[in-house]
Design an enzyme around this catalytic site. Structure first.
Site, PDB file in Angstrom:
ATOM      1  N   HIS A  43      -2.905   1.819 -20.001  1.00 34.84           N
ATOM      2  CA  HIS A  43      -3.914   1.844 -21.125  1.00 34.84           C
ATOM      3  C   HIS A  43      -5.187   1.769 -20.303  1.00 34.84           C
ATOM      4  O   HIS A  43      -6.212   2.525 -20.902  1.00 34.84           O
ATOM      5  CB  HIS A  43      -3.704   0.822 -21.947  1.00 34.84           C
ATOM      6  CG  HIS A  43      -4.468   0.849 -23.112  1.00 34.84           C
ATOM      7  ND1 HIS A  43      -4.330   2.048 -24.349  1.00 34.84           N
ATOM      8  CD2 HIS A  43      -5.548   0.338 -23.804  1.00 34.84           C
ATOM      9  CE1 HIS A  43      -4.844   1.707 -25.509  1.00 34.84           C
ATOM     10  NE2 HIS A  43      -5.840   0.638 -24.984  1.00 34.84           N
ATOM     11  N   HIS A  89      -4.247   3.951 -31.096  1.00 35.34           N
ATOM     12  CA  HIS A  89      -3.755   2.298 -31.452  1.00 35.34           C
ATOM     13  C   HIS A  89      -2.463   2.660 -32.155  1.00 35.34           C
ATOM     14  O   HIS A  89      -2.358   1.988 -33.231  1.00 35.34           O
ATOM     15  CB  HIS A  89      -4.816   1.866 -32.541  1.00 35.34           C
ATOM     16  CG  HIS A  89      -5.654   0.463 -31.991  1.00 35.34           C
ATOM     17  ND1 HIS A  89      -5.768  -0.507 -32.670  1.00 35.34           N
ATOM     18  CD2 HIS A  89      -5.990   0.114 -30.826  1.00 35.34           C
ATOM     19  CE1 HIS A  89      -6.138  -1.486 -32.152  1.00 35.34           C
ATOM     20  NE2 HIS A  89      -6.445  -1.179 -30.876  1.00 35.34           N
TER      21      HIS A  89
END
Length: 730
Positions: A43, A89
């Protein structure tokens, strides 16, 4: 290797742990492991994707800031610039749909206003599993409510987006949030930590234990629902973020700001180390000075907390007097927690002891980069069809149209966007529901056109061409709104990069995206990669989402997709072919079952048609422009009839198109448009197209009540509209 077990629990591999030990010449402590694991996560580090991301075009004359900062920036003239980005998300939204989606919106807004821009628009790209599943229904309700709750409270319109359903997302939905802001060239701020000795300030809300290890969690696979950790999901407070936004914009009027960055994924760790890295400096932070929501929070938790509504600021030493006054006025914390240092190290103090001492480069530039192996999966043989042998009667066609128009991936999305405030700010010219949304730029004649696209079925069957089509459809959406396509931000959602076939999908998608971006001069200026989107059973279909921004130089050229007047002529631009691969019709018509392909595309002819439509719109008063995409010509015509102010019908004759089969009305041929215009202008359009050697045909007229295609069928537009508009809520 006394801390190896803890390192593995934090997502590091044995090989990576040994690499860390060799780099720092000792074993890292618990806090250092947490910091490194977060920054080396997929990420934050893009360790599996960086090799391919470097192949994307990122530069052009109108690009002010490309990838590497909080958001991308493009020049829109008159000393103004547009700041925008999209981010995922996904994992948090599966664990806790409302907060996962809400904090996705909050995070992307901070990425934009930390650059000095006031946010003016939001969009989203959503993917869910089978709509018949109870879990899917709960996710849709929670995610939509979370997006609405945060955006509406912030007073920023959510103006567009897309929603798709597919079984591959059953265990892993996608929630991608986009934000756009506007600022002037002289008021751009970046995430830098220049000037050793300059103070580092903490701004905004207090730090809690929510979101700890969030970046690590976002870089992992969901094995099952039982082990999902809700504390890894952040908790948002849109009212506090609104205060933070206004406080920051007031702060930006002051002199002496060196750099500012949002505390997003990996929180304090990522913001501090990235700011130091960009400036070639080090940074020293004292955690005892950090405003805390929970007195029991320890160093590890503070470093990895992803509590929302927080910023890190570096000021010139003499400029720190006014900051406390500004933030006190807005009811927010502002506290000096450290300073920039000359030595290129990431130093953290806690209880008067150094608890982290690492080279800054170890957390940023020296993260591992993997060129993962790739392998093309076996491709099923494409079923050859003799289209001329396919016969359909009126009853079959009517039934097929009803099924397609009520399909969850075709029907109206108004149930979703009506929960969003898309008119707040009074700048929304074209609302959700058309090809692109349009936001006017206050004090000018200009407007910005925004769209987001990706057909994951195309990308699954042909990743390169599917990604190309995601870009080209975005350009058509911008052109159809009257705009000129300028730049892209992308959100690349894929499965496990350790799977060779997944990495092949990723590599080919980058290849296709690059080709199209170069052809249309729409560089990628920002974005996000989201990997490990799968559970123990399945991986998602490759979903490289494209969000595109275009400029409308004068609002008078702004267009939408809806017919305006009874009696106007309807014109087709671009030739419709036998592009049935992956079409929505495959779900409902037996002759097209198991076709594994996606539409053909010719980039040169596509650009030629785009340029033609753009110039045509500036010389002739076109009433509506709509591109052909999912569902083909028939769906394009229906959607053009569904004007929110007044339903229209059509009287169409397709004889001149010489279709091989009547089912060709569902073909998803790329680069085609449907226009409507006053009948006195239609011959001018046909003649101009003829001059440019562009295929065009007048195919009918706008009427009042019925949707009639000669030799095909005749249906009530009111009945079809009810079916289209009511299917999603059901």
């Amino acid at each position: 290797m006394k801390n190896l077990s803890f390192a593995l629990d934090n997502g590091l591999t044995i090989k990576e742990y040994k690499l860390i030990v060799s780099r720092i010449k000792r074993e890292p402590n618990i806090n250092e492991i947490g910091v490194i694991a977060a920054m080396w996560s997929e990420h934050c580090s893009y360790k599996s994707s960086r090799y391919y991301l470097k192949k994307l075009p990122t530069k052009a004359k109108h690009v002010i800031q490309g990838p590497g900062e909080n958001a991308g920036i493009i020049d829109i003239g008159n000393n103004q610039c547009a700041v925008f980005k999209i981010e995922s998300h996904n994992h948090p939204s599966y664990i806790e749909p409302y907060q996962g989606a809400a904090t996705g919106v909050g995070g992307i807004l901070r990425d934009v206003f930390t650059m000095g821009a006031r946010p003016v628009a939001l969009m989203n790209s959503l993917r869910f599993g089978n709509p018949k599943n109870k879990k899917t229904k709960n996710l849709v309700n929670g995610v939509v409510a979370g997006i609405a709750g945060y955006g509406n409270c912030m007073g920023i319109p959510t103006v567009g987006g897309e929603v798709y359903f597919d079984d591959s997302y059953n265990g892993n939905p996608l929630v991608n949030a986009f934000a756009l802001g506007i600022t002037s060239k002289s008021k751009i701020f970046k995430g830098r930590a220049d000037g050793p000795g300059n103070p580092v300030f903490y701004l905004g809300a207090k730090t809690g234990k929510d979101g700890v290890k969030g970046a690590i969690m976002a870089s992992d696979v969901f094995e099952d629902d039982k082990n999902l950790e809700k504390p890894t999901v952040q908790i948002g407070d849109p009212f506090k973020e609104k205060l933070l936004l206004e406080a920051c914009l007031e702060l930006f009027k002051e002199k002496g700001i060196i750099g500012i960055q949002d505390m997003g994924a990996a929180g304090l760790t990522s913001s501090a180390s990235e700011m130091a890295s960009r400036s070639g400096n080090g940074i020293l932070l004292d955690l005892d000075q950090v405003p805390k929501r929970d007195s029991s929070i320890n160093a590890y938790e503070m470093l990895l907390s992803e509590s929302q509504e927080r910023m890190l600021l570096v000021l010139k030493n003499k400029s720190s007097n006014k900051i406390n006054k500004i933030f006190k006025k807005w009811g927010l914390d502002s506290k000096k927690i450290g300073e920039v240092i000359k030595e290129k190290r990431f130093l953290i103090k806690y209880k008067k002891q150094i608890v982290v001492d690492l080279p800054v480069s170890l957390l940023t530039d020296d993260c591992p980069m993997y060129k993962r192996p790739v392998k093309k999966p076996r491709v099923k043989k494409i079923k050859k069809i003799d289209f001329k042998k396919i016969k359909t009667n009126e009853v079959e066609l009517k039934n097929l149209v009803r099924k397609v128009i009520s399909d969850p991936n075709i029907c109206s999305r108004s149930w979703i966007f009506e929960q969003y405030d898309h008119m707040v700010g009074t700048d929304t010219i074209v609302k959700p529901g058309s090809d692109s949304s349009v936001i006017r730029i206050k004090g000018t004649k200009k407007a910005l056109s925004l769209t987001t696209n990706c057909n994951s079925n195309y990308c699954y069957n042909n990743p390169s061409r599917g990604a190309t089509i995601a870009v080209t459809e975005s350009t058509r959406n911008i052109i159809a709104s009257g705009g000129k396509p300028l730049a892209i931000t992308n959100c690349l959602n894929f499965g496990n990069p350790e799977n060779k076939k997944i990495m092949w999908q990723f590599a080919k998608s980058i290849e296709g995206m690059s080709k199209a971006s170069l052809m249309f001069n729409t560089p990628v200026v920002s974005g996000n990669v989201s990997l490990y989107n799968e559970n123990s059973k399945d991986s998602i279909k490759p979903t490289p989402v494209i969000s595109m921004v275009g400029l409308i130089d004068n609002i008078k050229y702004c267009r939408d997709q809806f017919f305006k007047n009874e009696g106007d002529d309807v014109i087709l631009i671009g030739k419709i072919k036998n592009d049935f691969g992956s079409t929505i019709i495959s779900n409902y018509y037996k002759s097209f079952n198991n076709i594994n392909n996606c539409p053909q595309i010719n980039l040169k002819s596509h650009k030629k048609i785009n340029d033609f439509i753009y110039k045509l719109n500036r010389s002739i008063n076109i009433k509506s422009i709509h591109d052909i995409s999912e569902g083909g010509l028939i769906v394009t015509l229906f959607e053009s009839c569904f004007n929110p102010d007044n339903l229209y019908g059509v009287n169409i004759d397709l004889k001149s198109l010489n279709f091989n089969t009547k089912l060709q009305i569902f073909a998803e041929s790329q680069g085609c448009y449907v226009l409507s215009c006053d009948n006195k202008d239609s011959d001018k359009i046909i003649n101009k197209a003829l001059e440019q050697k562009i295929y065009s045909k007048k195919i009918g007229k706008v009427t009042k009540d019925n949707f009639y295609i000669k030799d095909y069928f005749n249906v009530s537009i009111d009945n079809i509209y009810k079916l289209w508009s009511n299917s999603f809520p059901k």
